[in-house]
Design an enzyme around this catalytic site. Structure first.
Site, PDB file in Angstrom:
ATOM      1  N   GLY A 108      20.417  58.249  62.432  1.00  0.00           N
ATOM      2  CA  GLY A 108      21.491  59.225  62.453  1.00  0.00           C
ATOM      3  C   GLY A 108      22.436  58.997  61.306  1.00  0.00           C
ATOM      4  O   GLY A 108      22.088  58.373  60.297  1.00  0.00           O
TER       5      GLY A 108
ATOM      6  N   ASP B 204      31.735  63.424  72.902  1.00  0.00           N
ATOM      7  CA  ASP B 204      30.607  63.998  72.151  1.00  0.00           C
ATOM      8  C   ASP B 204      29.438  64.338  73.075  1.00  0.00           C
ATOM      9  O   ASP B 204      28.280  64.197  72.687  1.00  0.00           O
ATOM     10  CB  ASP B 204      30.158  63.045  71.057  1.00  0.00           C
ATOM     11  CG  ASP B 204      29.355  63.755  69.959  1.00  0.00           C
ATOM     12  OD1 ASP B 204      29.560  64.977  69.778  1.00  0.00           O
ATOM     13  OD2 ASP B 204      28.536  63.107  69.305  1.00  0.00           O
TER      14      ASP B 204
END
Length: 373
Positions: free
Chosen positions: A96, A221
């Site tokens: 990521g 998130d």
């Protein structure tokens, strides 16, 4: 604010920026968003705190973890540990914006693990602080729906290494995107249809969030990308890297989270305004995607998407969506935090009520068919 017209995009309306005047948003964009955010950022990608918003994170007290792998996770000599390395790091599982996750073997226990490391140019003060923050927050949240952290340490280059339980499964995002995925077979053997399966996944996410909130942690998130389904029915809420510890709030204002799902107070950037109600909004965003196939906020540019989140107009949901779920989705996506379901538990109870009513109606319909026969 003035909105003169809007165009329909899928199941919701998006106001053209040229027709919208919102002085406070314009000031936020000019002073907070535009100077720090890359306009090319993906609308479903996580915006992380700037480097000066992360407090210093000491590593001197962390154990040295002996790694043995090829390719090496960080420093040029990180793989030269000899055959007795406690952690054997194998194939890459994913990567990521902050680092990479490898499959690994913990030799002393003979168990499979996931090893998260920083690599190359990503190993800077910001990413080190973020990885340490994620490991420490996740490590103290011991719950069946949160991935356990086995150990936090450093490699010989002094870079942090997080060792976690390895999850064999698929992200909720993949299931939403691929109706033919093999994992649907197991899910549909346990649930009557896809909608019920999605609601059950969201119920397990609620369990994880309620536990985190009880310990002063707001995820910030939540989205289908960060929910993993194990091969045997497990549901895990992942990626606590931007989670907010309400007992030690940062003072730096910053836009943090994923634009397509954000609550309006997240666009404001003031961590003092982030609360469990923010995660309730994100539950509503995930429910919206489960019901419509799309996150609630859309736009041609990052500015448009952030304005949609800031404005948080009530979503236009199709009449085919069950009324109780549509009402819950709209309530959770309310702009004012105090007008949303007050807690994650309240959100979960409304999901359970829908399941109960649906089961009662199914029994009633079956009884009617038997009576007719």
């Amino acid at each position: 604010m003035r909105v003169s017209s809007a165009r329909r995009v899928g199941a919701y309306f998006v106001a053209p920026m040229a027709d919208v005047v919102d002085e406070r948003f314009e000031a936020l964009w000019a002073t907070l968003c535009a100077p720090t955010l890359d306009g090319a950022i993906a609308h479903d990608a996580t915006i992380r705190p700037p480097s000066d918003a992360e407090p210093p994170s000491p590593t001197a007290d962390l154990p040295l973890l002996s790694l043995r792998q090829e390719p090496r996770p960080s420093a040029p000599d990180a793989g030269q540990r000899g055959a007795d390395g406690e952690l054997v790091v194998r194939e890459l599982l994913g990567q990521g914006g902050m680092g990479k996750v490898y499959a690994g073997l913990q030799r002393s226990l003979g168990r499979s693990v996931a090893v998260k490391v920083l690599e190359g140019m990503k190993a800077n003060d910001r990413t080190r602080a973020a990885l340490l923050h994620e490991a420490r927050v996740t490590g103290r949240l011991e719950h069946p729906n949160i991935v356990p952290v086995h150990v936090l340490g450093v490699d010989e280059a002094g870079q942090p290494v997080m060792v976690m339980k390895r999850i064999e499964g698929v992200s909720w995002r993949r299931l939403l995107q691929d109706a033919t995925h093999a994992a649907w077979g197991r899910l549909l053997s346990r649930h009557r249809d896809r909608l019920e399966a999605h609601v059950e996944i969201l119920l397990r996410v609620c369990d994880a969030l309620e536990y985190a909130h009880a310990r002063g942690v707001v995820h910030r998130d939540l989205k289908p990308d960060n929910v993993m389904l194990g091969a045997f029915g497990e549901v895990y809420l992942l990626d606590w890297g931007v989670a907010l510890d309400t007992h030690a709030r940062p003072t730096e204002r910053a836009v943090v989270g994923t634009p397509a799902y954000m609550a309006p107070e997240m666009v404001d950037g003031d961590p003092a305004n982030v609360s469990p109600a923010t995660d309730v909004y994100l539950l509503g965003s995930s429910l919206h995607e489960a019901l419509t196939g799309r996150p609630p906020h859309a736009g041609a540019t990052l500015r448009d998407v952030l304005f949609a989140a800031w404005n948080s107009a009530p979503p236009a949901l199709d009449a085919s969506i069950p009324g109780e779920l549509a009402a819950l989705c709209k309530a959770a996506l309310t702009r004012a935090p105090d007008e949303r379901p007050h807690t994650v538990e309240a959100f979960r109870e409304r999901l359970l009520a829908w399941e109960g009513h649906r089961a009662s109606m199914a029994l009633s319909a079956a009884a009617g068919r038997e009576l007719a026969a």
